[in-house]
Design an enzyme around this catalytic site. Sequence first.
Site, PDB file in Angstrom:
ATOM      1  CB  CYS A   1      -0.885  -0.021   1.238  1.00 20.28           C
ATOM      2  SG  CYS A   1      -1.768   1.516   1.484  1.00 20.28           S
TER       3      CYS A   1
ATOM      4  CB  CYS B   1      -3.348  -1.760   7.043  1.00 16.98           C
ATOM      5  SG  CYS B   1      -5.005  -1.460   6.429  1.00 16.98           S
TER       6      CYS B   1
ATOM      7  CB  CYS C   1      -7.983   1.728   0.887  1.00 21.76           C
ATOM      8  SG  CYS C   1      -8.173   1.011   2.522  1.00 21.76           S
TER       9      CYS C   1
ATOM     10  CD  GLN D   1     -19.921  -3.405  15.446  1.00 18.24           C
ATOM     11  OE1 GLN D   1     -18.757  -3.201  15.096  1.00 18.24           O
ATOM     12  NE2 GLN D   1     -20.274  -3.464  16.709  1.00 18.24           N
TER      13      GLN D   1
ATOM     14  CD  GLU E   1     -26.057   4.973  21.147  1.00 20.80           C
ATOM     15  OE1 GLU E   1     -25.512   3.865  21.278  1.00 20.80           O
ATOM     16  OE2 GLU E   1     -25.418   6.034  20.973  1.00 20.80           O
TER      17      GLU E   1
ATOM     18  CG  ASP F   1     -21.007  -3.359  21.290  1.00 19.96           C
ATOM     19  OD1 ASP F   1     -19.779  -3.227  21.435  1.00 19.96           O
ATOM     20  OD2 ASP F   1     -21.551  -3.488  20.172  1.00 19.96           O
TER      21      ASP F   1
ATOM     22  CB  CYS G   1     -14.132  -2.487  19.675  1.00 25.72           C
ATOM     23  SG  CYS G   1     -14.643  -0.927  20.378  1.00 25.72           S
TER      24      CYS G   1
HETATM   25  N1  SAH Z   1     -24.132  -2.170  19.911  1.00 25.41           N
HETATM   26  C1  SAH Z   1     -24.034  -1.290  18.777  1.00 25.41           C
HETATM   27  C2  SAH Z   1     -23.150  -0.055  19.015  1.00 25.41           C
HETATM   28  C3  SAH Z   1     -21.802  -0.287  19.607  1.00 25.41           C
HETATM   29  S1  SAH Z   1     -20.686   1.077  19.514  1.00 25.41           S
HETATM   30  C4  SAH Z   1     -23.588  -2.041  17.547  1.00 25.41           C
HETATM   31  O1  SAH Z   1     -23.102  -3.160  17.628  1.00 25.41           O
HETATM   32  O2  SAH Z   1     -23.730  -1.493  16.439  1.00 25.41           O
HETATM   33  C5  SAH Z   1     -20.857   1.877  21.022  1.00 25.41           C
HETATM   34  C6  SAH Z   1     -22.089   2.761  21.138  1.00 25.41           C
HETATM   35  O3  SAH Z   1     -22.065   3.348  22.436  1.00 25.41           O
HETATM   36  C7  SAH Z   1     -22.156   3.932  20.157  1.00 25.41           C
HETATM   37  O4  SAH Z   1     -23.388   3.883  19.477  1.00 25.41           O
HETATM   38  C8  SAH Z   1     -22.064   5.180  21.055  1.00 25.41           C
HETATM   39  O5  SAH Z   1     -22.862   6.261  20.583  1.00 25.41           O
HETATM   40  C9  SAH Z   1     -22.605   4.653  22.349  1.00 25.41           C
HETATM   41  N2  SAH Z   1     -22.176   5.359  23.580  1.00 25.41           N
HETATM   42  C10 SAH Z   1     -20.977   5.948  23.833  1.00 25.41           C
HETATM   43  N3  SAH Z   1     -20.951   6.415  25.085  1.00 25.41           N
HETATM   44  C11 SAH Z   1     -22.148   6.122  25.655  1.00 25.41           C
HETATM   45  C12 SAH Z   1     -22.716   6.336  26.945  1.00 25.41           C
HETATM   46  N4  SAH Z   1     -22.043   6.955  27.886  1.00 25.41           N
HETATM   47  N5  SAH Z   1     -23.972   5.903  27.161  1.00 25.41           N
HETATM   48  C13 SAH Z   1     -24.687   5.254  26.195  1.00 25.41           C
HETATM   49  N6  SAH Z   1     -24.190   5.017  24.954  1.00 25.41           N
HETATM   50  C14 SAH Z   1     -22.943   5.439  24.687  1.00 25.41           C
END
Ligand code: SAH
Length: 389
Positions: free
Chosen positions: A7, A16, A90, A214, A264, A317, A344
């Site tokens: 790349c 990467c 990319c 994602q 969220e 998550d 993550c």
């Molecule tokens: N579960 C979802 C999103 C995961 S990413 C999926 O798999 O697509 C993490 C998410 O947490 C994001 O959407 C972000 O906006 C949210 N987030 C970040 N800080 C937060 C908080 N303090 N309270 C609630 N949500 C939050």
Amino acid sequence: MEKELVCTASKKCGGCQYLADSYEKQLSTKQKYIDNLLKKYCKVEPIIGMKDPLYYRNKVHHVFSRDRQGNIITGCYEANSHRVVNVKECFIEDLECQKIIKTIAKMCKSFKIKTYDEDTDYGLLRHVLVRKGFKTGEIMVVLVLRNSVLPGKNNFVKALLKEHPNITTIVLNVNDKHTSMVLGTFSKPIYGPGFIKDELCGVKFRISADSFYQVNPVQTEILYKKAIEMAALTGKERIIDAYCGIGTIGLCASNYAKEVIGVELNKEAVKDAIANCRENKIGNCRFYCADAGDFMDSVSQELSTDPSRKIDVVFMDPPRSGSTEKFIDSVARLNPSKVVYVSCGPDTLARDLKYFEKLGYKVNKIQPVDMFPMTEHVETVVLMSRDKE
Ligand code: SAH
């Protein structure tokens, strides 16, 4: 994938880190990393890799700028700077999305659209974001501009659609701030509905310009299936989907549970989650816009007086920075029999698991999934349950 990938932007882009390694080697590096960090909690399952680990990113973002000769370049910022690296090809971004960005760069000339210069605050086009639904093929193009006037707007839309008829919506976003954030607060569709749809685990999702979704949908389905399988739902459970984004995990699990409550912080994402619920005719999910820690705290206080509304499973998550003690304290008070943590950020996951353990949860299963081939990032899903003394 045995041919070596070269790349031209790799040294500067910083994206990467593992591009020079074979995919097998990348997977074994990630496995060792997670083993070292988490094996003290429980045996780590073998990482699930991708069959075809190239061109997987369904979201492609390029900064628009000019080189010293005045030619338009598009790419990313050099690590820790605002210098733009010209990314010609990319290996992880979807190819069709990359082609659309190239077309827009060409069109800038004929439509006399100036790229934005951060130093002088002059020019118009700052960024282009392209998102693609992998099951539906729908494509959204977001043009991030310094102000809301795109010269020759209707002809621009026509010309872009002519070259790329798969585009289903074009959104104009205005970002007039001196900021490293890509999107500004004002968005309006100039073609199509302003969102695209995609499908995961049989559920349809609406995705707006700035909702989190994602970036590797093939692996996301595998990840969500693992997370739902770990929860071993029977159809009777009340579950919380915390940090739920547009409701993906909760909605995918809703068929196997009695009730889903999602929380969220991002308002647009919550709107999408509610619309997704309606669109899929799912009747057992509710979504709230709040900080996950505050929300869990108030739910845990409310439910302490009403045991019939007990929460059985918490899916969480959080972003890379992980969760908070306030959130985890409230989970412990809610006392679900299972917690499924999708992460993550391995370091923050390790930190949070330690705190969960202190509060009486035991780690039962750890499953890494390679969501980001070629890069050093690793996604992990962890099952915890109440330690039975
Ligand atoms: N579960 C979802 C999103 C995961 S990413 C999926 O798999 O697509 C993490 C998410 O947490 C994001 O959407 C972000 O906006 C949210 N987030 C970040 N800080 C937060 C908080 N303090 N309270 C609630 N949500 C939050």
